[in-house]
Design a protein around this motif. Sequence first.
Motif, PDB file in Angstrom:
ATOM      1  N   GLY A 283       0.831  -1.212   0.000  1.00 39.73           N
ATOM      2  CA  GLY A 283       0.000   0.000   0.000  1.00 39.73           C
ATOM      3  C   GLY A 283       0.860   1.255   0.000  1.00 39.73           C
ATOM      4  N   VAL A 284       1.900   1.255   0.843  1.00 40.94           N
ATOM      5  CA  VAL A 284       2.815   2.401   0.882  1.00 40.94           C
ATOM      6  C   VAL A 284       3.469   2.593  -0.485  1.00 40.94           C
ATOM      7  CG1 VAL A 284       4.908   3.328   1.949  1.00 40.94           C
ATOM      8  CG2 VAL A 284       3.246   2.099   3.347  1.00 40.94           C
ATOM      9  N   LEU A 285       3.863   1.495  -1.084  1.00 41.66           N
ATOM     10  CA  LEU A 285       4.562   1.558  -2.372  1.00 41.66           C
ATOM     11  C   LEU A 285       3.634   2.088  -3.474  1.00 41.66           C
ATOM     12  CD1 LEU A 285       7.411   0.849  -3.231  1.00 41.66           C
ATOM     13  CD2 LEU A 285       6.588  -1.386  -3.962  1.00 41.66           C
ATOM     14  N   ILE A 286       2.385   1.635  -3.476  1.00 44.70           N
ATOM     15  CA  ILE A 286       1.430   2.134  -4.464  1.00 44.70           C
ATOM     16  C   ILE A 286       1.307   3.646  -4.339  1.00 44.70           C
ATOM     17  CG2 ILE A 286      -1.027   2.196  -5.088  1.00 44.70           C
ATOM     18  CD1 ILE A 286      -1.166  -0.773  -4.349  1.00 44.70           C
ATOM     19  N   ALA A 287       1.195   4.121  -3.090  1.00 50.58           N
ATOM     20  CA  ALA A 287       1.044   5.559  -2.878  1.00 50.58           C
ATOM     21  C   ALA A 287       2.281   6.311  -3.348  1.00 50.58           C
ATOM     22  CB  ALA A 287       0.794   5.832  -1.396  1.00 50.58           C
ATOM     23  N   PHE A 288       3.452   5.761  -3.046  1.00 46.42           N
ATOM     24  CA  PHE A 288       4.689   6.434  -3.418  1.00 46.42           C
ATOM     25  C   PHE A 288       4.837   6.484  -4.941  1.00 46.42           C
ATOM     26  CE2 PHE A 288       9.286   6.259  -4.312  1.00 46.42           C
ATOM     27  CZ  PHE A 288       9.626   7.484  -3.770  1.00 46.42           C
ATOM     28  N   LEU A 289       4.667   5.331  -5.594  1.00 47.06           N
ATOM     29  CA  LEU A 289       4.788   5.296  -7.050  1.00 47.06           C
ATOM     30  C   LEU A 289       3.715   6.165  -7.699  1.00 47.06           C
ATOM     31  CD1 LEU A 289       5.489   1.495  -7.649  1.00 47.06           C
ATOM     32  CD2 LEU A 289       7.103   3.366  -7.905  1.00 47.06           C
ATOM     33  N   GLY A 290       2.575   6.322  -7.017  1.00 43.75           N
ATOM     34  CA  GLY A 290       1.463   7.091  -7.567  1.00 43.75           C
ATOM     35  C   GLY A 290       1.837   8.525  -7.921  1.00 43.75           C
ATOM     36  N   PHE A 291       2.909   9.056  -7.318  1.00 45.39           N
ATOM     37  CA  PHE A 291       3.320  10.424  -7.654  1.00 45.39           C
ATOM     38  C   PHE A 291       4.220  10.469  -8.875  1.00 45.39           C
ATOM     39  CE2 PHE A 291       1.862  11.505  -3.408  1.00 45.39           C
ATOM     40  CZ  PHE A 291       1.237  12.706  -3.678  1.00 45.39           C
ATOM     41  N   GLY A 292       4.617   9.320  -9.385  1.00 44.37           N
ATOM     42  CA  GLY A 292       5.563   9.333 -10.507  1.00 44.37           C
ATOM     43  C   GLY A 292       4.994   8.768 -11.789  1.00 44.37           C
ATOM     44  N   VAL A 293       3.670   8.806 -11.955  1.00 46.76           N
ATOM     45  CA  VAL A 293       3.081   8.159 -13.135  1.00 46.76           C
ATOM     46  C   VAL A 293       2.083   9.054 -13.864  1.00 46.76           C
ATOM     47  CG1 VAL A 293       3.361   5.872 -12.132  1.00 46.76           C
ATOM     48  CG2 VAL A 293       1.230   7.086 -11.810  1.00 46.76           C
ATOM     49  N   TRP A 294       2.009  10.357 -13.471  1.00 41.52           N
ATOM     50  CA  TRP A 294       0.877  11.147 -13.953  1.00 41.52           C
ATOM     51  C   TRP A 294       0.845  11.307 -15.470  1.00 41.52           C
ATOM     52  CZ3 TRP A 294       5.151  13.848 -12.005  1.00 41.52           C
ATOM     53  CH2 TRP A 294       5.663  14.848 -12.809  1.00 41.52           C
ATOM     54  N   VAL A 295       2.032  11.234 -16.107  1.00 42.62           N
ATOM     55  CA  VAL A 295       2.059  11.487 -17.548  1.00 42.62           C
ATOM     56  C   VAL A 295       1.332  10.393 -18.338  1.00 42.62           C
ATOM     57  CG1 VAL A 295       3.631  11.665 -19.533  1.00 42.62           C
ATOM     58  CG2 VAL A 295       4.053  13.013 -17.508  1.00 42.62           C
ATOM     59  N   HIS A 296       1.057   9.223 -17.708  1.00 41.13           N
ATOM     60  CA  HIS A 296       0.380   8.184 -18.493  1.00 41.13           C
ATOM     61  C   HIS A 296      -1.051   8.590 -18.861  1.00 41.13           C
ATOM     62  CE1 HIS A 296      -0.989   5.919 -14.620  1.00 41.13           C
ATOM     63  NE2 HIS A 296      -1.961   6.648 -15.049  1.00 41.13           N
ATOM     64  N   HIS A 297      -1.555   9.667 -18.251  1.00 42.61           N
ATOM     65  CA  HIS A 297      -2.840  10.213 -18.710  1.00 42.61           C
ATOM     66  C   HIS A 297      -2.655  11.123 -19.917  1.00 42.61           C
ATOM     67  CE1 HIS A 297      -5.045   8.837 -15.110  1.00 42.61           C
ATOM     68  NE2 HIS A 297      -3.907   9.041 -14.495  1.00 42.61           N
ATOM     69  N   MET A 298      -1.407  11.367 -20.304  1.00 44.81           N
ATOM     70  CA  MET A 298      -1.112  12.398 -21.303  1.00 44.81           C
ATOM     71  C   MET A 298      -0.208  11.864 -22.410  1.00 44.81           C
ATOM     72  SD  MET A 298      -0.075  15.203 -18.425  1.00 44.81           S
ATOM     73  CE  MET A 298       0.457  16.373 -19.655  1.00 44.81           C
ATOM     74  N   PHE A 299      -0.190  10.540 -22.619  1.00 43.81           N
ATOM     75  CA  PHE A 299       0.717   9.997 -23.636  1.00 43.81           C
ATOM     76  C   PHE A 299       0.458  10.615 -25.007  1.00 43.81           C
ATOM     77  CE2 PHE A 299       1.438   5.776 -21.199  1.00 43.81           C
ATOM     78  CZ  PHE A 299       2.552   6.322 -20.576  1.00 43.81           C
ATOM     79  N   SER A 300      -0.827  10.885 -25.307  1.00 44.30           N
ATOM     80  CA  SER A 300      -1.136  11.360 -26.652  1.00 44.30           C
ATOM     81  C   SER A 300      -0.793  12.832 -26.850  1.00 44.30           C
ATOM     82  CB  SER A 300      -2.614  11.119 -26.966  1.00 44.30           C
ATOM     83  OG  SER A 300      -3.414  11.771 -26.012  1.00 44.30           O
ATOM     84  N   VAL A 301      -0.338  13.528 -25.769  1.00 42.14           N
ATOM     85  CA  VAL A 301       0.095  14.920 -25.950  1.00 42.14           C
ATOM     86  C   VAL A 301       1.321  14.976 -26.852  1.00 42.14           C
ATOM     87  CG1 VAL A 301       1.102  16.892 -24.734  1.00 42.14           C
ATOM     88  CG2 VAL A 301      -0.899  15.739 -23.800  1.00 42.14           C
ATOM     89  N   GLY A 302       2.164  13.923 -26.780  1.00 41.54           N
ATOM     90  CA  GLY A 302       3.381  13.929 -27.589  1.00 41.54           C
ATOM     91  C   GLY A 302       4.540  14.568 -26.868  1.00 41.54           C
ATOM     92  N   LEU A 303       4.816  14.101 -25.654  1.00 41.46           N
ATOM     93  CA  LEU A 303       5.913  14.683 -24.879  1.00 41.46           C
ATOM     94  C   LEU A 303       7.254  14.064 -25.241  1.00 41.46           C
ATOM     95  CD1 LEU A 303       4.084  14.889 -21.456  1.00 41.46           C
ATOM     96  CD2 LEU A 303       4.597  16.769 -23.004  1.00 41.46           C
ATOM     97  N   GLY A 304       7.248  13.130 -26.175  1.00 39.79           N
ATOM     98  CA  GLY A 304       8.511  12.541 -26.618  1.00 39.79           C
ATOM     99  C   GLY A 304       8.682  11.135 -26.069  1.00 39.79           C
ATOM    100  N   PRO A 305       9.488  10.330 -26.783  1.00 39.84           N
ATOM    101  CA  PRO A 305       9.631   8.918 -26.403  1.00 39.84           C
ATOM    102  C   PRO A 305      10.262   8.716 -25.037  1.00 39.84           C
ATOM    103  CG  PRO A 305      11.129   9.522 -28.199  1.00 39.84           C
ATOM    104  CD  PRO A 305      10.197  10.680 -28.008  1.00 39.84           C
ATOM    105  N   VAL A 306      11.195   9.603 -24.639  1.00 45.70           N
ATOM    106  CA  VAL A 306      11.870   9.379 -23.355  1.00 45.70           C
ATOM    107  C   VAL A 306      10.876   9.564 -22.208  1.00 45.70           C
ATOM    108  CG1 VAL A 306      13.688  10.168 -21.821  1.00 45.70           C
ATOM    109  CG2 VAL A 306      14.082  10.106 -24.295  1.00 45.70           C
ATOM    110  N   VAL A 307      10.162  10.690 -22.241  1.00 46.92           N
ATOM    111  CA  VAL A 307       9.194  10.963 -21.175  1.00 46.92           C
ATOM    112  C   VAL A 307       8.154   9.854 -21.123  1.00 46.92           C
ATOM    113  CG1 VAL A 307       7.415  12.565 -20.369  1.00 46.92           C
ATOM    114  CG2 VAL A 307       9.557  13.448 -21.301  1.00 46.92           C
TER     115      VAL A 307
END
Lengths: 612, 98, 189
Positions: A283-307
Amino acid sequence: MAMTDAHPTGIWSWLTTVDHKRIAIMYFVVGFAFLLVAGFEGQLIRLQLAAPGRDFLDPDLYNQLFTMHGTTMVFFAGMPLVVAFFNFVVPLQIGARDVAFPRLNAFSFWVFLFGGLFLYASIPLRAMPDGGWFAYMPLTNPEYSPGPGIDFYVLSLLISGVGSIAGGLNFLVTILNMRAPGMTFMRMPLFTWMALIVSALILLAFPPFTVGLIFMLFDRSFGTHFFDAAAGADPVLWQHLFWVFGHPEVYILILPAFGIVSDVIPTYSRKILFGYPVVVFSGVLIAFLGFGVWVHHMFSVGLGPVVNAVFGGATMLIAIPTGIKIFNWIATMWGGRLRFRTAMLYAAGLVATFTIGGLSGVMHSSPPADLQQTDTYFVVAHFHYVLIGGTVFGLFCGFYYWFPKATGRMLHEGLGKAHFWLTFLALNVTFFPMHFSGLLGMPRRTYTYAEGLGLDVFNLISTIGAFIFTLSFVPLVWNLWRTWRRGEAAGHNPWDASTLEWTTASPPPHYNFAEIPTVDRRDPLWHPYIEPESRRAGDEPGGAVPRRQPDEPPEPVIMPNPSYWPLVLAVGMLLMTIGALGSLGLTLFGLFVTAVGLFAWAFEPPFGEEAH
Amino acid sequence: MSRHSAESHPSTRLYVAIAVILAALTALEVMVFYIEALAPVLIPILLVMMAAKFALVAMFFMHLKSDGPVLTAIFAWGVFIATAIVVGLMAIFGKFGA
Amino acid sequence: MEGPTSTGIPNRKLAMWTFIGSECMLFGTLIATYMIYRGRNLVPPYPHDLLNIPFITVTTFVLLMSSLMMVLALAAVQRNDLRATKLWLGLTALFGLIFLGGQYYEFSHFVHEGLPLSRNLFSSTFFVLTGTHGAHVAGGVIWLSTLLVRTVNGKLDARHAETVEIAGLYWHFVDVVWIILFTLIYLLV
């Protein structure tokens, strides 16, 4: 509310209450009402989409309805229902008499209520927001959304966000500081653990959203340029700020459901939770990782392959701790003496349906796959599987589990099971076909579709499913009515569960515990090596926690005073919010009321003993 | 609690010493800003001094050094996530070069 | 009143630290926005046209010293030296007011030079970021003033040291935020 002592009833006592159990009931009732309203909005959307080319709703109204449906479900149904359980269960599970800041708790409720009512004031004013629940810029800037609709969205979420942050603060301090003697962190029930994690998430995730909303408000009202491409700004910043909040927000909604299920499955499996520390830390890990994944809602914006690759990888990582929990629940049930009461059905249903939603989630964590799926009904299917199959199932699970504790009455099992099976059926009939319509390319948020695209039958099935949803509330309401009239008494511990809330009366006296127990182990009501059923009363070697609290407290208990200042403060903030729609005078008056409320609150003695 | 605080918290002399250091660091920051020769390394120098001032206030004026690990953990958690979000967003918006 | 807490930390103090942790995200987001938009302003005036480093260095110094006054006020109230408590609390609030006066002067000077809030991207980000900080300072000044009034009225003494300590935590945090803003906005212009 039958209390074991002379606890005042009547409207005034509810307006001024600081009792966490009463605040929980108010949160539940209001949150459930918003759930019904937003469900009705969803039903209207499904009616429009039942067949191709219908004109039941015009496109404008359709846009307003899906915006209100999403915004209401997340902020005014999901969150308050979660917080209702925090309020009722957490103090009882940790052996406390109330939360750390009872008046702040009441304040959180009032601003949440006013935020919701303010949002719905847009209906009579014919100005419902229509920008989707994530209100992307530049669609929501003054040029493209000139009316006051988006202002209702912005202001209602700003005011209710204040209540959420105050609630997160309150429960974090409560859980860290108010535990009964002996209740170490690794002896806390899982629901309390998840409440602790979610409180931290609220505190860290809401400020970025608040800032984004303030930017949007300033862009719309004061001509600033935070999202104005012509001035050199980037409208995509709004998406970042929204999802920096929005992704932790989905864990704010799901982790409490995980916590509920982690308490319920052991109870009805007659086994302690398999791998308790692993469930906690995942549970702690899910919460922690949860702050580092927000861009997956924005893949189609085109932020580049690395991001996209970095955030896609981080998103896939979250499947690991989530999967671990699923296996822990299954392993808890494995070899247990299962009793499929309604709450257990919902818990098992969550394990199954949440897994389906989780799997489609892993599918669109991969950017190339997501580019095909984003903004289609496939995504709609995914998040309804996790939000209904996860959050709503978890909340109903908790509802059936703690209802006897909250009211002192037992619900009818047959009606409960009918409710579960109808909900389970409705979820799958409504949302499973959306996987197909989505993969066939049907875009979300479009008010109709053409004939001959192969979408007709899937949409018709989905609409039938929505009717089953509506039908599913019949056994629930009937059950509540029946229990109201002639529900049998619950007793202290009807499920023979293992945690502290089951030692006190049902419903608990307003002071919760006549004597604060001293905890000596996890699952304090179960002997670690003897199966609960082979125990009799008094047969508890080494157990320090009494199985029943005394009927009367041996010493006088000092409880917090009721107070109307939280309500005054919330009214002041509501006036400021209404004034922000265009009346400076009203805003200043609201500021004045807020200041008066704040000062009166600060100098009012919080406890009876200091009253003179 | 307050008696305990009074004993374990640093003395007035220490507070004044910290304030002198803070003032000196601020003066140094502004001096560095005006020295042309340091322009290429200006950013790291300023960030280090900023972090030093931040740490001094948090440790001594806010008593984190003597108040134990729970409060430090709560504060550090907020600072860490906030810093990560700031750095992450700046990286996404190309603020650290190509 | 309250019994001993599980962590040994008083509830209100823990709440203030938790609030400060949350505030880190608030200012973090504002700072991130300012940093992202730095150098993207398309319409004059630009930051280097207006920012007055010597002036802001003075107000920065004043705010830093107010933190010293604040810890001295706390030390005074803990040993129940109420005369010193009044002096240091009053000076803390006064220094905060001087800082706010400086910010008022700076803002009105910028507006006078052709930079109202809605002028460009720089005005939007600068005023909202420093204005949010200023609002926090103003809230702190009001809070400290109520403590001062209560001390003058004899309603605050060593038994309430925790209240002063918590107000102090807030005050120092506001100071810490300014330490960051001073470097990022003014020195890395």
